[in-house]
Scaffold this motif. Structure first.
Motif, short mmCIF file in Angstrom:
data_model
loop_
_atom_site.label_atom_id
_atom_site.label_comp_id
_atom_site.label_asym_id
_atom_site.label_seq_id
_atom_site.Cartn_x
_atom_site.Cartn_y
_atom_site.Cartn_z
N PRO A 146 0.84 -1.20 0.00
CA PRO A 146 0.00 0.00 0.00
C PRO A 146 0.88 1.26 0.00
CG PRO A 146 -0.78 -1.57 1.64
CD PRO A 146 0.54 -2.08 1.15
N THR A 147 0.33 2.38 -0.39
CA THR A 147 1.01 3.67 -0.33
C THR A 147 1.63 3.88 1.06
OG1 THR A 147 -0.52 4.59 -1.94
CG2 THR A 147 0.64 6.16 -0.52
N ASN A 148 2.92 4.22 1.08
CA ASN A 148 3.68 4.51 2.31
C ASN A 148 4.05 3.28 3.15
OD1 ASN A 148 3.73 7.29 1.86
ND2 ASN A 148 1.76 7.59 2.88
N ALA A 149 3.52 2.11 2.81
CA ALA A 149 3.80 0.92 3.63
C ALA A 149 5.19 0.36 3.34
CB ALA A 149 2.75 -0.16 3.36
N LEU A 150 5.73 -0.35 4.30
CA LEU A 150 7.02 -1.03 4.11
C LEU A 150 6.82 -2.52 3.86
CD1 LEU A 150 8.97 0.78 6.97
CD2 LEU A 150 9.22 1.17 4.51
N GLU A 151 5.62 -3.03 4.13
CA GLU A 151 5.33 -4.46 3.98
C GLU A 151 4.32 -4.70 2.86
OE1 GLU A 151 4.01 -6.37 7.75
OE2 GLU A 151 3.78 -4.30 8.44
N TRP A 198 9.37 -0.27 -10.28
CA TRP A 198 8.48 -1.43 -10.13
C TRP A 198 8.47 -2.00 -8.72
CZ3 TRP A 198 9.59 -5.13 -14.92
CH2 TRP A 198 9.30 -4.43 -16.11
N ASP A 203 13.71 -0.74 2.69
CA ASP A 203 13.71 0.68 3.08
C ASP A 203 12.74 1.49 2.21
OD1 ASP A 203 14.99 0.19 0.76
OD2 ASP A 203 16.83 1.29 1.27
N ARG A 204 11.97 0.80 1.39
CA ARG A 204 11.07 1.43 0.41
C ARG A 204 11.83 2.35 -0.55
NH1 ARG A 204 4.88 1.85 -0.12
NH2 ARG A 204 4.88 3.06 -2.02
N ASP A 228 10.37 -7.20 4.54
CA ASP A 228 9.77 -5.99 3.99
C ASP A 228 10.10 -5.83 2.51
OD1 ASP A 228 8.74 -5.52 6.43
OD2 ASP A 228 10.14 -3.93 7.00
N LYS B 309 3.55 -1.69 8.95
CA LYS B 309 4.76 -0.87 9.09
C LYS B 309 4.81 0.11 7.94
CE LYS B 309 7.83 -4.23 9.55
NZ LYS B 309 9.15 -4.90 9.46
N HIS B 310 5.16 1.37 8.22
CA HIS B 310 5.19 2.36 7.14
C HIS B 310 6.32 3.35 7.32
CE1 HIS B 310 2.41 3.64 10.34
NE2 HIS B 310 2.91 4.84 10.13
N LEU B 311 6.56 4.13 6.29
CA LEU B 311 7.63 5.13 6.33
C LEU B 311 7.40 6.08 7.50
CD1 LEU B 311 8.00 6.20 2.58
CD2 LEU B 311 9.72 5.03 3.97
N THR B 314 4.72 9.22 7.94
CA THR B 314 3.58 9.08 7.02
C THR B 314 2.47 8.29 7.71
OG1 THR B 314 4.24 6.96 6.07
CG2 THR B 314 5.17 8.95 5.05
N GLU B 315 1.31 8.27 7.05
CA GLU B 315 0.21 7.42 7.49
C GLU B 315 -0.23 6.56 6.32
OE1 GLU B 315 -3.25 9.17 9.93
OE2 GLU B 315 -2.26 10.91 9.05
N ILE B 316 -0.85 5.43 6.60
CA ILE B 316 -1.49 4.67 5.53
C ILE B 316 -2.98 4.95 5.64
CG2 ILE B 316 -1.89 2.42 4.48
CD1 ILE B 316 0.69 1.46 5.77
#
Lengths: 360, 360
Positions: A146-151, A198, A203-204, A228, B309-311, B314-316
């Motif tokens: 998802p947007t901003n997620a690391l997983e 892609w 660390d995204r 992650d 987990k996210h940056l 930020t929020e998801i």
């Protein structure tokens, strides 16, 4: 090497008969695989047969089972794939939806306890062959962030849409994520880099090393202790490039499949053997206008688009253009299989006493 | 300044009554505008009233006209907006689709000869209030370039999708292009730069100068001799980032709207006054499962996603989270209008003897 598509189909039907699929199911399954190869989507073609063979041997797939209709209305169906292959439940369901839509103009269906169903486009094209608009979607293993997620949490979630046109229908067929994992696998096999935004590492940050990304993805998709990183949604890595819209599109498919079917959402498909869900829809365009007129109008729109001014050295292709071109070519010249697949086909054939297709 | 949402609605209803809209139509129109303002989508809120006033004065919009049903089946409707506002035909159509879907589980509709219809989400939310899945789409003026093209051809083509959930429904609502032109207008007004890969100039190089892009877009959308450049599809400028998928999504909306309705495709909407088309769909999720269970499952999925987990920093956010938060806030604190809009409201009110809402 190249093999003749007809010979490929005969081989598959003989192998599938030996696995105790009914003649009808074997014919259909073989057709979906040969069709993918003819359209140049070899990732979804005959190279899958070893994988299917293993699933049949270990009891994940029971070839003699029939799909179970759990609920049925004049405009809808809820189907259990009943431990047989996703393709069989999907073909069965789409066939019934087409009948329903010919009567009432629109219908929808959901399949639970299903498996990988091949290409989404195959089922959407079943509808368009009958003059209908077709939609086919599936959830898949967790690979997409998802947007901003690391997983990773979402599937690459295929979406296919067809609309009648000449000289061939509009066929939009692909992952709702920026790419399917298959595209990254192919690059890794060739030792090439990923050419765009892609996938990301833990660390995204965008990672263009296909082999490293592929190694990470195979752990993510099949492990409970997920590392992650993963595949990006359409729109890439940055919220400023509206990647939340790609995230939204992926979520829509999660709701139409895993949620509506009360199967697993993509994030949980690694926990069971039959945990994919599919959503299908067919609509009759003649509810709104004459089919020939609609077809002529859409064909004209596509021609205008193909002829827009464009960057030198490029073409503007309408979704479907590439696959129908390859289909015509590969019917003449045969379908391409790699050496590894050729060896696998020989082995699969040997086990059941069927000769693998010979090189053209 | 901020104004009270109830006072805003009363003002709009009085003005619309003076324009000879029926009480029911005026109530509905006012509600769509106040709703957009409450959700923080001011581009689609009360600031449009001057534009509507002008269209009523020049005869583009005829407030006393009723939508015409051209074809009607148990699962579908084809509607002519009949020179009244897009919102009126859309609300009328969605109301009937909800009834059809409560009987037969699914229904679809197309509107032709329509106009701008406000926010797509409004109509999709009408369905979700009744426990249904809602889809609303529209085509728009030509602003968006196909993959590799140098000229705009597609609309920014809105798509809204709702699904029942708690504490609020899932509402995905926005342009299928990377952004709507409204976002670029807002940046241009503020003198800010475009923060991402949203638009290109005549050479198909990304242009982040919002004012220059905005000037170009207003010429493209309203002129027959179109300059090159425009807004990008989701996926940005490069084929390597799969922007052809954003192109495919935009094309799907063109087919469901302009083509199915036999109205104009986006590319031709600059030729007439009533040339937008809309597509709507409603589905009953209880065809497949118990509504409370489905809602609980989707709510749980969203909660898991919000907590991934996210940056850092930020929020998801799930689509809809932001707009429901703003809605609650703006109901308390009032909706924000800029000075220009405040002056316009005073003028519109003066002309028909109605007092504009006062600053809170």
């Amino acid at each position: 090497m190249r093999i003749d598509a007809k010979e490929e189909k005969t081989f598959l039907k003989q192998v599938l008969a030996a696995y105790h699929f009914s003649e009808e199911d074997g014919e259909f399954l073989a057709d979906t695989l040969v069709d993918a190869d003819l359209r140049g989507i070899s990732s979804h073609g005959i190279q899958r047969i070893t994988w299917y063979t293993n699933m049949i041997k270990d009891g994940t797939i029971v070839p003699t089972n029939k799909p179970k209709v759990l609920r049925d209305t004049p405009t809808s169906m809820l189907v259990d794939a009943n431990k047989n292959m996703g393709q069989i439940a999907s073909g069965f369901t789409m066939k019934h939806l087409i009948e329903k839509t010919k009567k009432l103009g629109v219908s929808i269906a959901v399949i639970r306890n299903s498996n990988h169903f091949g290409t989404a486009g195959y089922y959407a094209r079943m509808a368009v062959k009958e003059g209908l608009i077709g939609i086919a979607t599936t959830n898949t293993r967790p690979l997409v962030l998802p947007t901003n997620a690391l997983e990773a949490f979402l599937g690459s979630n295929a979406f296919a849409f067809t609309f009648p046109a000449e000289p061939h229908p509009f066929v939009f067929d692909g992952a709702t994520s920026v790419v399917s994992s298959g595209k990254i696998q192919v690059l890794a096999k060739k030792g090439e880099n990923i050419p765009g935004e892609w996938a990301v590492g833990e660390d995204r940050q965008v990672d263009q090393n296909a082999q490293r990304v592929e190694d990470n993805l195979s752990t993510i998709a099949f492990s409970d202790d997920r590392p992650d990183g993963g595949v990006l949604t359409l729109g890439g890595n940055l919220e400023n490039n509206s990647n939340y819209k790609g995230f939204g599109n992926s979520l829509v498919i999660e709701m139409l499949t895993g949620i509506l079917a009360q199967g697993s959402i993509s994030a949980d498909t690694n926990k069971g053997k039959h945990d994919f869900s599919q959503f299908f829809m067919t609509m009759d365009p003649t509810l709104f206008g004459d089919l020939d007129t609609l077809k002529a109008n859409v064909t004209e729109m596509f021609d205008r688009i193909r002829n827009l001014k464009h960057l030198p050295g490029t073409e503007i292709k309408i979704p479907g253009d590439r696959e129908y071109k390859r289909y015509a070519e590969n019917q003449k010249q045969g379908v391409l299989i790699d050496d590894k697949t050729a060896a696998e086909l020989a082995k699969v054939g040997d086990e059941v006493g069927v000769k693998a297709p010979k090189a053209l």
